[in-house]
Design a protein around this motif. Sequence first.
Motif, PDB file in Angstrom:
ATOM      1  N   THR A 220       0.815  -1.219   0.000  1.00  0.00           N
ATOM      2  CA  THR A 220       0.000   0.000   0.000  1.00  0.00           C
ATOM      3  C   THR A 220       0.844   1.263   0.000  1.00  0.00           C
ATOM      4  O   THR A 220       2.029   1.246   0.323  1.00  0.00           O
ATOM      5  CB  THR A 220      -0.954   0.042   1.206  1.00  0.00           C
ATOM      6  OG1 THR A 220      -1.838   1.154   1.064  1.00  0.00           O
ATOM      7  CG2 THR A 220      -0.203   0.174   2.516  1.00  0.00           C
ATOM      8  N   VAL A 221       0.178   2.324  -0.375  1.00  0.00           N
ATOM      9  CA  VAL A 221       0.738   3.659  -0.231  1.00  0.00           C
ATOM     10  C   VAL A 221       0.589   4.049   1.231  1.00  0.00           C
ATOM     11  O   VAL A 221      -0.400   3.701   1.867  1.00  0.00           O
ATOM     12  CB  VAL A 221      -0.075   4.641  -1.117  1.00  0.00           C
ATOM     13  CG1 VAL A 221       0.185   6.069  -0.730  1.00  0.00           C
ATOM     14  CG2 VAL A 221       0.227   4.402  -2.573  1.00  0.00           C
ATOM     15  N   LEU A 222       1.585   4.734   1.774  1.00  0.00           N
ATOM     16  CA  LEU A 222       1.474   5.187   3.154  1.00  0.00           C
ATOM     17  C   LEU A 222       1.506   6.712   3.199  1.00  0.00           C
ATOM     18  O   LEU A 222       2.153   7.346   2.361  1.00  0.00           O
ATOM     19  CB  LEU A 222       2.633   4.628   3.987  1.00  0.00           C
ATOM     20  CG  LEU A 222       2.671   3.108   4.156  1.00  0.00           C
ATOM     21  CD1 LEU A 222       3.945   2.686   4.878  1.00  0.00           C
ATOM     22  CD2 LEU A 222       1.457   2.605   4.921  1.00  0.00           C
ATOM     23  N   ALA A 223       0.827   7.249   4.190  1.00  0.00           N
ATOM     24  CA  ALA A 223       0.864   8.696   4.387  1.00  0.00           C
ATOM     25  C   ALA A 223       2.226   9.054   4.987  1.00  0.00           C
ATOM     26  O   ALA A 223       2.886   8.191   5.573  1.00  0.00           O
ATOM     27  CB  ALA A 223      -0.255   9.121   5.329  1.00  0.00           C
ATOM     28  N   ASN A 224       2.632  10.320   4.864  1.00  0.00           N
ATOM     29  CA  ASN A 224       3.941  10.729   5.379  1.00  0.00           C
ATOM     30  C   ASN A 224       4.158  10.362   6.835  1.00  0.00           C
ATOM     31  O   ASN A 224       5.239   9.954   7.233  1.00  0.00           O
ATOM     32  CB  ASN A 224       4.114  12.243   5.224  1.00  0.00           C
ATOM     33  CG  ASN A 224       4.544  12.604   3.819  1.00  0.00           C
ATOM     34  OD1 ASN A 224       5.086  11.752   3.102  1.00  0.00           O
ATOM     35  ND2 ASN A 224       4.298  13.830   3.417  1.00  0.00           N
ATOM     36  N   ASP A 225       3.106  10.525   7.635  1.00  0.00           N
ATOM     37  CA  ASP A 225       3.287  10.258   9.059  1.00  0.00           C
ATOM     38  C   ASP A 225       3.269   8.770   9.386  1.00  0.00           C
ATOM     39  O   ASP A 225       3.430   8.378  10.530  1.00  0.00           O
ATOM     40  CB  ASP A 225       2.263  11.026   9.907  1.00  0.00           C
ATOM     41  CG  ASP A 225       0.853  10.779   9.436  1.00  0.00           C
ATOM     42  OD1 ASP A 225       0.644  10.744   8.218  1.00  0.00           O
ATOM     43  OD2 ASP A 225      -0.029  10.601  10.284  1.00  0.00           O
TER      44      ASP A 225
END
Length: 944
Positions: A220-225
């Motif tokens: 998956t894509v992850l958010a910056n945090d």
Amino acid sequence: MEYNFREIEKKWQKQWVENKTYQVTEDESKQKFYVLNMFPYPSGAGLHVGHPLGYIASDIYARYKRLQGFNVLNPMGYDAYGLPAEQYAIQTGQHPAITTVNNINRYREQLDKIGFSFDWNREIRTCDPEYYHWTQWAFQKMFNSYYCNDEQQARPIGELISAFKTTGTEGMNVACSEELNFTANEWKAKSEKEQQEILMNYRIAYLGETMVNWCPALGTVLANDEVVDGVSERGGYPVVQKKMRQWCLRVSAYAQRLLDGLDKIDWTESLKETQKNWIGRSEGAEIQFKVKDSDLEFTIFTTRADTMFGVTFMVLAPESELVVQVTTPGQQAEVDAYLDRTKKRTERERIADRSVSGVFSGSYAINPFTGEAVPIWISDYVLAGYGTGAIMAVPAHDSRDYAFAKHFGLEIRPLVEGCDVSEESFDAKEGIVCNSPRPDVTAYCDLSLNGLTIKEAIAATKKYVKEHNLGRVKVNFRLRDAIFSRQRYWGEPFPVYYKDGMPYMIDENSLPLELPEVAKFLPTETGEPPLGHATKWAWDTVNKCVVDNEKIDNMTVFPLELNTMPGFAGSSAYYLRYMDPRNNKALVDREIDQYWRNVDLYVGGTEHATGHLIYSRFWNKFLYDLGISVMEEPFQKLVNQGMIQGRSNFVYRIKDTNTFVSLNLKDQYEVTPIHVDVNIVSNDILDQEAFKAWRPEYETAEFILEDGKYICGWAVEKMSKSMFNVVNPDMIVEKYGADTLRMYEMFLGPVEQSKPWDTNGIDGVHRFIRKFWSLFYSRTDEYLIKDEPATKEELKSLHKLIKKVTGDIEQFSYNTSVSAFMICVNELFNLKCSKKEILEQLIIVLAPFAPHVCEELWATLGHTTSVCDAQWPAYNEEYLKEDTINYTISFNGKARFNMEFAADAASDAIQTAVLADERSQKWTEGKTPKKVIVVPKKIVNVVI
Ligand code: ANZ
């Protein structure tokens, strides 16, 4: 009668439900007031005492406003989609819907015990199809809209298509990903697919190629945090930067409005500042540079156009498309190696990390002002997503360029000859007057900046750039478009199907498109998101329904989108839905919206400063453009509650043993501190037996004690299960009652401040409520209330309280209100006050804080309607006036006795009265005083 909080609280909670006390409807005869809490994600751990802090604070305000005659909307719901339920599903196979409902039920049970005035009739859950119908609907509207820069608003995409048909892109000023130029005829000649691709460049919800944090192991894509030090926060798997086609929202189009709107709302300056920085407006210029011995040209963005004469090299972001074009064969291997290394770093790390790295491309650029050739470097301190992803480096005047030049031995050329160039001197140079071009730098151009201030020099250079067609003036924003796809199961499905590789929206009337069932919650073997496991996930465009995948013929039946929406989708417009939660024709009825308008008071944590609070403002502005929301800003006033931290306890295990040494003896051994459950520690003393029973590995624990006790260490940390410092509100309610919990949470300190939970102080608050109760009932169960007129002192005590609490509530200073209640109740207790006239008003003022006990006592006064519908008392200044003053009378500086005088008594009169008093004779011993000093309202000193 005893203060039996268990009975009282249960009784009133039941009555409130039966009498629909907190149900609210639009009422034109009353002014509205909308109070909202950021709704919770119902986690498996349930609520701890930190969670209700903001809810209590807003509940007090809601109740207070109602008492003032407002029609108060105070709803609650659940942000019910999210990762933890999905992770749990992956581990256990338990469907996230089940986990979520269980957690919601537990939350509700806990919330109900605290006595909130929520209108539960309006509850929403973001995972409910009835609710996400409108999330999907808004997404479709965004897909079908573009942003007109001239009108500064979203417009239907159909208008753009018409314009393309008649005039192409001529004279167009619209938000886009990339500037395109074509004529009407060129447009018409394009295939449907080509036209669709072009429209993507303008849609507010669009599919775009963007750099994302991709975690191959999690699929998956992850958010910056969610990325820490290049690995996933959960699991520690490597994360790489990858270009992927993802749904995006063109938030950047709204940057200026998001900035301007901040002036119209009542938020803290620090939060506004955070948003301003996040939006990051930057006025500068784009300037073109030619690549030497090539037809290539590229554009840089600078805020310091005046430094053109100080440019000694250029830098490209590693992701820039130019990198391939400018890299010479000789530098290829080195460049490739560098690109490979830097790919692993997230943008955030690149910003935070000041270490220098880079590689020479082999090519040179020509400075259009000097004709000079300067080397083109590649380095990751230049970010691909900002400006043009390329810069001109002026190491004498920019600290990052300076560090880079130092590291690689590149020229540093100050604009003012001989001026000091060192890392420390950058700030100081802001004030310099230009002297450029320097005589030793040959200028190509006739621009002189000599004698100008920096500001003037920038303006002069921009003008020159424009006039000579070297570039243009440009305002940049740091704010990025939001990536809106997640490769996850537990989220809103996109109402989108694919035809010939292009996305199409399913019919608006077919919404909601419900989340399908899947056999597994993991990505598929071929790397598709979990919805790739769904076997019935195709759209039949004729029958307008979801059908089995087998039916896909790409003629009338098409595959549906496999991504889902991110967490912020469901929380962006929820405040509107609370106004009209069961409407199945519209997100919100226009008339109802006209009544409630927007949130008057929004309470929540600061962690949402740049996420939810930007997205929801953007989303609402979009709905405003559509004529759906009445107000451009969703949240008029915002209060950020602080965090309640936990107070953790530790035991100290001696290395390689099962022996634990008490705090003050631990330094004599080699020990490891271990968190211990705070529930088996009391005043830092460990319950040794409970400790042995706590976990099997401690069953055989031995202790080295001090004074016969095991003393634990402590620290203030985040309240969390893993630190064993969680205090459960249910336990407090069980032991002391909800009214005590509510008042104690407020008593801990200012709402906005973070503070550790400390159960030790709670007894005092509980005793206060008992004392308040004892004004009504004696120990021998006698009902004390009398219908007698109040004395001046009683009125004064009450009105002092009303004044204080009214002011405090307006300021959210609830801790000082709690102190004021304690003082007032003590005073009334000492005055043995049991006058109905006084206590009735005291109940009303206390009711927002301690609603259960106040309802009970209100009823005992003979009222048949809820105290919620009483009227907030006004204070009377007359009662607060001091009519007499107590003076201390001293002789030669020594206090001897006291005397009362009228507040407005003149000094002369006081002096005469003092000397005439019999008691004075004793201290003057018959002598005539040398002097008498009267300090008004305080003291009289007789000097003998
Ligand atoms: C030359 C220069 C000389 C600059 C000088 C600064 C000081 P803000 O205010 O944040 O907009 N820059 C431009 N694009 C960049 C990118 N993609 N990544 C990293 N840095 C970038 O900053 C704009 C300044 O940051 C620009 O002005 C550019 O450096 C750099 F004495 O140009 B300046």
